[in-house]
Design a protein around this motif. Structure first.
Motif: not given
Length: 376
Positions: A131-132, A146-163
């Motif tokens: 799930s991770a 398994l719930e409660s995982f959110e997958t973000l683009p790697f090396n994307d600072v803006d996506a990280l800050k938003g999540a």
């Protein structure tokens, strides 16, 4: 006819013996093993010191369970956490188990459930680790994850800050995505992760299953970045070929895993600990790590001198390197095997190079010559 499941795309080579970097099949053909059992055989095949450690321990004690004190586990835990900001270890049998333990520890400690992970990541094939993992091909066909995982683009600072926010229990990542294409964390992204963790009370889990124990030229790959983990997971090279996994974590998390909170029947058994201690004693020597860095620089330079830059690029650190290609590399891996060089892919367009940390420059030269012949 076989009695085995068909869940591995097995190659038609039956390896029967190994010594150092060289393995031999049942027909007597020798190969340079630049897979290391997928970053496992860190000191090469049948390293005499490991063989002796295993033989000695096998004559004394194999298994007692974790119901009894283990000074040997204590010593290995101290070796893994020495000169780090981490204080305690838990031993298990594999990287997936270590990552399952990390997920449980983070959720129990914070009382929160959401964990941020990244595209092209790989954390294992158990339900929590799967799930991770940020790869659809690993997840397909198994129903709800398994719930409660959110997958973000790697090396994307803006996506990280938003999540990233106060609802996030942990951020989980590899410093170099081994299975996902030999993609390294960028300095700005590492800094953004640390800022998010500090601002929102988020734990940082670093999966060092493939990158740890000297593979990238330092004890742990995170030591080459601004990342300061709360939890680190280990396996693969830790046992030099013998199954063992580990979780190491900071002192603030000690009380979260009290008696009964987590366990394993075979984890940290005397055979595995004896081998792992031998590996760590070798690999963590500064001169050994410097040698890995020197061979890495040499390997990269040799590859870059023979590969056409318009078609290939070399990435990675230490002896976890990737040749990124404009084309699919499966035929290259097959041709290399025919010429006596064993390789593994990292996705469809990346050749992953994982020789034992003890590989010689002569063996590097031999591998480069084969790759030059094929790729040119």
């Amino acid at each position: 006819m076989t009695s085995l499941f068909n869940n591995y795309a097995r190659r038609a080579v039956h390896l029967v013996k190994g010594q150092g970097t060289v393995v031999t099949d049942d027909q007597g053909k020798e190969y340079l093993d630049f897979t290391s059992g997928i970053a496992v055989v860190s000191l090469g095949h049948a390293h005499p010191t490991i063989v002796k450690a295993l033989q000695n321990q096998s004559e004394k004690l194999w298994h007692i369970s974790n119901l009894f004190e283990s000074p040997e586990q204590e010593k290995l835990a101290e070796s893994l956490t020495k000169d780090t900001d981490l204080s305690y270890a838990l031993f298990c049998n594999s990287g997936a188990e270590a990552n399952e333990a990390a997920i449980k520890l983070a959720r129990k400690h914070t009382g929160k459930h959401l964990i941020l992970t990244f595209e092209k990541s790989f954390h294992g094939r158990t339900f929590g680790a799967m799930s991770a993992t940020g790869q659809d091909k690993i997840r397909q066909g198994f129903g709800p994850l398994l719930e409660s995982f959110e997958t973000l683009p790697f090396n994307d600072v803006d996506a990280l800050k938003g999540a990233a926010n106060e609802n996030v229990a942990a951020i989980m990542l590899e410093v170099i995505q081994g299975e996902g294409g030999v993609n390294s964390v960028e300095p700005a992204f590492a800094q953004a992760i640390m800022e998010a963790c500090q601002q929102h009370g988020i734990l940082l889990i670093i999966d060092e299953v493939q990158t740890g124990i000297g593979r990238t030229g330092t004890r742990y790959a995170y030591e080459q970045t601004a990342l300061k983990p709360d939890i680190v997971t280990l396996a693969k090279g830790l046992g030099g070929g013998f199954p063992i996994g580990a979780l190491i974590a900071g002192k603030d998390l000690f009380d979260t895993f009290g008696p009964g909170s987590h366990g394993t029947t075979f984890g940290g058994n005397p055979l595995a600990v004896a081998v792992a201690q031998t590996v760590v004693d070798h690999v963590f020597e500064p001169t050994f790590l410097q040698d890995v860095q020197d061979k890495s620089a040499y390997f990269k330079a040799q590859l870059q001198s023979v590969l056409p830059t318009e078609k290939f690029s070399v990435r990675g650190n230490g002896l976890l390197l990737g040749i990124h290609s404009n084309e699919e590399i499966a035929p290259v891996i097959q041709k290399a095997e025919q010429q006596g060089l064993l390789l593994v892919p990292a996705g469809t367009n990346v050749i992953r190079l994982l020789p034992p940390l003890t590989v010689s420059k002569k063996e590097i030269d031999q591998a480069v010559a084969i790759l030059k012949n094929i790729l040119n």
